[in-house]
Scaffold this motif. Structure first.
Motif, PDB file in Angstrom:
ATOM      1  N   VAL A   8       1.467  -1.122  -0.245  1.00  0.00           N
ATOM      2  CA  VAL A   8      -0.220  -0.348  -0.367  1.00  0.00           C
ATOM      3  C   VAL A   8       0.734   1.378  -0.127  1.00  0.00           C
ATOM      4  O   VAL A   8       2.231   1.350   0.630  1.00  0.00           O
ATOM      5  N   ASN A   9      -0.002   2.430  -1.108  1.00  0.00           N
ATOM      6  CA  ASN A   9       0.925   3.865  -0.639  1.00  0.00           C
ATOM      7  C   ASN A   9       0.144   4.211   0.293  1.00  0.00           C
ATOM      8  O   ASN A   9      -0.916   4.903  -0.237  1.00  0.00           O
ATOM      9  N   TYR A  10       0.827   4.935   1.159  1.00  0.00           N
ATOM     10  CA  TYR A  10       0.190   5.998   2.112  1.00  0.00           C
ATOM     11  C   TYR A  10       0.927   7.505   2.192  1.00  0.00           C
ATOM     12  O   TYR A  10       1.821   7.451   1.716  1.00  0.00           O
ATOM     13  N   ALA A  11      -0.883   8.223   2.349  1.00  0.00           N
ATOM     14  CA  ALA A  11       0.533   9.415   2.734  1.00  0.00           C
ATOM     15  C   ALA A  11       0.280  10.243   3.458  1.00  0.00           C
ATOM     16  O   ALA A  11      -0.660   9.941   4.507  1.00  0.00           O
ATOM     17  N   LEU A  12       1.012  11.429   4.067  1.00  0.00           N
ATOM     18  CA  LEU A  12       0.347  12.230   5.133  1.00  0.00           C
ATOM     19  C   LEU A  12       1.149  13.698   5.053  1.00  0.00           C
ATOM     20  O   LEU A  12       1.516  14.202   4.148  1.00  0.00           O
ATOM     21  N   SER A  13      -0.385  13.764   4.517  1.00  0.00           N
ATOM     22  CA  SER A  13       0.024  15.731   4.260  1.00  0.00           C
ATOM     23  C   SER A  13      -0.887  16.377   4.971  1.00  0.00           C
ATOM     24  O   SER A  13      -1.660  16.415   6.529  1.00  0.00           O
ATOM     25  N   GLY A  14      -0.921  17.975   4.335  1.00  0.00           N
ATOM     26  CA  GLY A  14      -1.005  18.817   5.711  1.00  0.00           C
ATOM     27  C   GLY A  14       0.344  20.092   5.359  1.00  0.00           C
ATOM     28  O   GLY A  14       1.383  20.096   4.727  1.00  0.00           O
ATOM     29  N   ASP A  37      -2.307   5.584  -2.160  1.00  0.00           N
ATOM     30  CA  ASP A  37      -4.447   4.149  -2.664  1.00  0.00           C
ATOM     31  C   ASP A  37      -4.596   5.067  -0.917  1.00  0.00           C
ATOM     32  O   ASP A  37      -5.678   4.974  -0.788  1.00  0.00           O
ATOM     33  N   GLU A  38      -4.034   5.332  -0.162  1.00  0.00           N
ATOM     34  CA  GLU A  38      -4.596   6.425   1.767  1.00  0.00           C
ATOM     35  C   GLU A  38      -3.466   7.030   2.200  1.00  0.00           C
ATOM     36  O   GLU A  38      -2.866   7.322   1.971  1.00  0.00           O
ATOM     37  N   MET A  39      -4.514   7.546   2.729  1.00  0.00           N
ATOM     38  CA  MET A  39      -3.723   9.155   2.961  1.00  0.00           C
ATOM     39  C   MET A  39      -4.427   9.452   4.527  1.00  0.00           C
ATOM     40  O   MET A  39      -5.363   9.442   5.575  1.00  0.00           O
ATOM     41  N   SER A  40      -3.542  10.308   5.422  1.00  0.00           N
ATOM     42  CA  SER A  40      -4.163  11.695   6.795  1.00  0.00           C
ATOM     43  C   SER A  40      -4.043  12.569   6.461  1.00  0.00           C
ATOM     44  O   SER A  40      -3.062  12.717   6.153  1.00  0.00           O
ATOM     45  N   VAL A  41      -5.027  13.144   6.955  1.00  0.00           N
ATOM     46  CA  VAL A  41      -4.750  14.622   6.867  1.00  0.00           C
ATOM     47  C   VAL A  41      -3.896  15.474   8.358  1.00  0.00           C
ATOM     48  O   VAL A  41      -5.222  15.273   9.055  1.00  0.00           O
ATOM     49  N   LEU A  42      -2.763  16.367   8.366  1.00  0.00           N
ATOM     50  CA  LEU A  42      -2.893  16.067   9.590  1.00  0.00           C
ATOM     51  C   LEU A  42      -3.140  17.898   9.530  1.00  0.00           C
ATOM     52  O   LEU A  42      -2.319  18.252   8.777  1.00  0.00           O
ATOM     53  N   TYR A  43      -3.286  18.365  10.971  1.00  0.00           N
ATOM     54  CA  TYR A  43      -3.356  19.407  11.912  1.00  0.00           C
ATOM     55  C   TYR A  43      -2.741  19.849  13.097  1.00  0.00           C
ATOM     56  O   TYR A  43      -3.214  18.987  13.300  1.00  0.00           O
ATOM     57  N   GLY A  44      -2.060  20.231  13.431  1.00  0.00           N
ATOM     58  CA  GLY A  44      -1.268  20.656  14.875  1.00  0.00           C
ATOM     59  C   GLY A  44      -0.956  19.762  15.604  1.00  0.00           C
ATOM     60  O   GLY A  44      -1.881  19.837  15.972  1.00  0.00           O
ATOM     61  N   GLY A  45      -0.553  18.633  14.297  1.00  0.00           N
ATOM     62  CA  GLY A  45       0.153  17.591  15.623  1.00  0.00           C
ATOM     63  C   GLY A  45      -0.913  16.226  15.594  1.00  0.00           C
ATOM     64  O   GLY A  45      -0.535  15.640  16.317  1.00  0.00           O
TER      65      GLY A  45
END
Length: 719
Positions: free
Chosen positions: A34-40, A220-228
């Motif tokens: 799986v390709n995973y992204a952390l964005s923000g 394929d999947e991702m998480s959007v981060l803000y303020g930790g």
């Protein structure tokens, strides 16, 4: 099977002013393949989370709580030697800045061989063979493995780092902003390299980036981060097509698109949180246009929605459809509805056949090839020679000049009116930054020239350079380099007023006014801060304020937003568009980001190897493209729609040598339409014209209104 699992991770930094709560209860998991992204945005905690996973936190960084497991092993409990073995063997890391990751005193091949032989008991010959294979894999010439980092371009250095990371066929590749600051064609090549290698090695990817389009095309999947904290996570298509958190909506709407007809880009107002205390409510509440009293007093949990394994931390997730509709309106985020563009028609800058050539110089030492203008020397001490060789620097002193030239800018003509934004687009190395510096008279023109406000550049050089500096200002790409780290924000912005003898009693008030104009309000909060205490976006706004404080008539902007988060980039572009509209400032905006420029520029020029190959109104360039190079740039612009099926751009062949250009079109070596004529004749910019739209191409793309087009006779005969 789960490969990496991060559960309730909490990380803080201990500082002299108290703790900073950088990561607060972050959880996500990555399965095999799986390709995973952390964005923000910057300071959202994505890079800190990765450093904690890799055990690369600085000394003042502390993992307060949480679990990190890789392939069943607890990463947080590993000894340094166990972690070292694991990181190279099974987890590879591709850092953001390749030039900082490579040792300048070792050849790139030696660095890759060192990585291989540290972890595998293989001979020098075997390691060398593997290094050559890796170079071929990432699209580099294997014969260059003995070159040093400074002998490669930025995109090539990035591919060297990728090759090094892949040397041992890891199970997981972690890439931290691997394409930030690169032009779209180089970005396409690098992303394509990573994806191809993944397919060959069956590895997973953890991508850290603020670029939603790269995520849409690779993950394929991702998480959007803000303020930790995690704001939203799930499958990429769900998150990007149907965002449920207002922060995700703001980021998505801020991203420029070639087919976006809005007058202004949508930007998320305000600043990221300071994180000096754990939040008591929703961390995004101060910037959220949909926030209620509940958001200010109660922190939402990350809850899974009853469909498609989509999770969000928002008290109003049930109103997502309404929020999505409202979020597309600029006024929802506090933007202006005034989008009328002002162009008086009064030409402020008129450039005529401008050239900037550099003498091409032979190296004093064969191992260190050089270019550029350098003085001649007759000798040098052995100790000084060793000093330069030890550091792997480009030694720019020369033994003799071979008489050839680097054609950085080679016969460029255009004009910019008051109230107009003129965009110049091209790959790295095309000459656009040299053009900007020459127009700012930081470099002397080799031939040709320009007039500014009715006076020639020679007039300003000889009689009134200070007045020229007051009326024409340049904003550089990297505020880390252009701002004096020993001066406060107040001192930096006030300095131009001192240089130009503004009245003492007006200076402080003027500084505060311009800081608030560029979005740093209240100004009192920033006046005594130093550049290292500011975020990247804040630094760039200080650079803009410093240029605006003396009320110039013209701005040269050299990629001022290329390294900024998408929302901050939108703020900068909207600010410049507003200044052009309301104060009739002329703007020359230099960028490799064609999608962003289409949102604010009135006219565009496409630059390649020192010359314009196409120019015209922004609408003409986008809707009726004529030059194959422009077509390639447009095709390389990534999409934020994960359902897209764009073919990646791979221009074959090598770019033309900028030293003493040979006959023929300088794009021919990479052009899919090249003919014998293209190799023997160099087309002028007006070889194809339609009104103000011109292209330097003997074989322009078909036009929907070709009956109205004028072509030179030779072109008609050739066709």
């Amino acid at each position: 099977m789960t490969l990496l699992e991060v559960e309730n991770l909490v990380v803080r930094y201990e500082t002299s002013d108290g703790p900073l709560h950088s990561v607060n209860d972050v959880s996500f998991s990555i399965d095999d393949g799986v390709n995973y992204a952390l964005s923000g945005e910057s300071a959202s905690g994505k890079s800190t989370a990765v450093k904690a996973i890799l055990g690369l936190l600085p000394d003042h960084g502390v993992v307060e709580s949480g679990n990190v497991r890789f392939d069943g092993r607890d990463l947080l409990s590993l000894t340094p030697s166990e972690r070292q073995d694991l990181l190279w063997e099974e987890i590879a890391f591709i850092p953001q800045t390749a030039i900082d990751a490579l040792d300048p005193v070792m050849s790139v091949g030696a660095q890759i061989r060192q990585a291989i032989q540290t972890h595998r008991d293989v001979s020098e010959r075997t390691a060398n063979r593997r290094t050559r294979e890796l170079f071929e894999t990432v699209g580099l010439n294997p014969d260059r493995i003995d070159d040093y980092p400074h002998q490669f371009s930025g995109g090539m250095r990035q591919r060297v780092v990728i090759a090094m990371a892949l040397a041992l066929d890891p199970k997981l590749i972690i890439a931290d902003e691997p394409t930030t600051g690169l032009d779209v064609i180089v970005q396409d090549k690098i992303i394509d390299n990573i994806l191809q290698i993944q397919e060959e090695t069956d590895s997973s990817l953890l991508l850290i980036t603020h670029d939603l389009s790269v995520i849409a095309e690779t993950c394929d999947e991702m998480s959007v981060l803000y303020g930790g904290k995690v704001m939203e996570q799930g499958r990429t298509d769900n998150v990007l097509l149907n965002p449920t958190h207002p922060y995700t909506m703001g980021l998505k709407n801020a991203y420029p698109s070639l087919d976006d007809n809005r007058e202004n880009l949508v930007s998320v107002p305000g600043e990221p949180p300071t994180l000096d205390a754990k939040p008591t409510g929703c961390v995004f509440e101060p910037r959220c246009p949909f926030a209620t009293e509940e958001c200010a007093t109660s922190e939402p949990e990350v809850e899974t929605l009853p469909y498609r394994n989509h999770a969000v931390a928002c008290h109003h997730a049930d109103q997502a459809a309404r929020m999505r509709r409202d979020a597309e309106d600029t006024t929802t985020w506090g933007g202006s509805t005034e989008g009328s563009r002002s162009n008086s028609g009064e030409v402020l800058l008129d450039v005529d056949d401008l050239c900037k050539w550099y003498e091409h110089s032979e190296s004093l030492f064969g191992g260190l090839p050089v270019g550029g203008i350098s003085p001649t020397v007759t000798g040098i001490s052995n100790s000084l020679r060793k000093w330069y060789e030890k550091r792997g620097e480009i030694f720019t002193k020369v033994l003799k000049n071979d008489g050839s030239h680097v054609h950085a800018v080679d016969g460029v003509s255009f004009s910019v009116s008051r109230g107009e934004i003129y965009g110049i687009v091209g790959e790295s190395g095309c000459g656009k930054s040299t053009l900007g510096q020459t127009l700012a008279l930081l470099e002397d023109p080799t031939s040709g020239g320009f007039t500014f406000d009715g006076r020639s550049h020679e007039f300003f050089q000889e009689d009134d350079l200070q007045a020229f500096r007051k009326d024409l200002q340049i904003i550089f790409q990297n505020p880390y380099d252009s701002l004096n780290p020993r001066m406060t924000v107040g001192q930096l912005v006030k300095e131009p007023l001192t240089i130009h003898n503004y009245r003492l009693e007006e200076r402080d008030e003027t500084v505060q006014e311009v800081l608030e104009k560029v979005g740093m309000a209240p100004a009192d909060q920033y006046l005594d801060m130093y550049p290292n205490e500011l975020s990247g976006g804040q630094r760039q706004r200080v650079s803009i304020a410093r240029a605006l404080v003396i009320d110039p008539d013209f701005l040269i902007c050299d990629e001022p937003a290329s390294m900024l988060d998408v929302s901050l980039q939108a703020e900068v572009l909207n600010l410049l568009r507003g200044l052009a509209n309301t104060e009739e400032i002329g703007v020359l905006y230099i960028s490799h980001d064609l999608a962003s420029l289409t949102q604010v520029a009135d006219r565009l020029a496409i630059m390649y190897r020192g010359r314009f190959v196409e120019r015209g109104s922004t609408e003409q360039i986008i809707s009726d493209t004529k030059h194959p190079y422009t077509e390639a740039l447009l095709a390389a612009v990534p999409e934020t729609d994960p359902r897209g099926s764009r073919d990646r751009v791979t221009l074959e062949g090598k770019p033309a040598n900028p030293i003493d250009m040979t006959e023929g079109c300088r794009f021919t070596s990479r052009c899919p339409k090249g003919t014998d004529r293209c190799h023997s004749e160099d087309p002028e910019l007006d070889v194809w014209t339609d009104g103000d739209h011109g292209a330097a191409c003997f074989h322009p793309a078909e036009s929907s209104d070709s009956d109205n087009c004028s072509r030179i006779d030779s072109l008609v005969e050739n066709e």
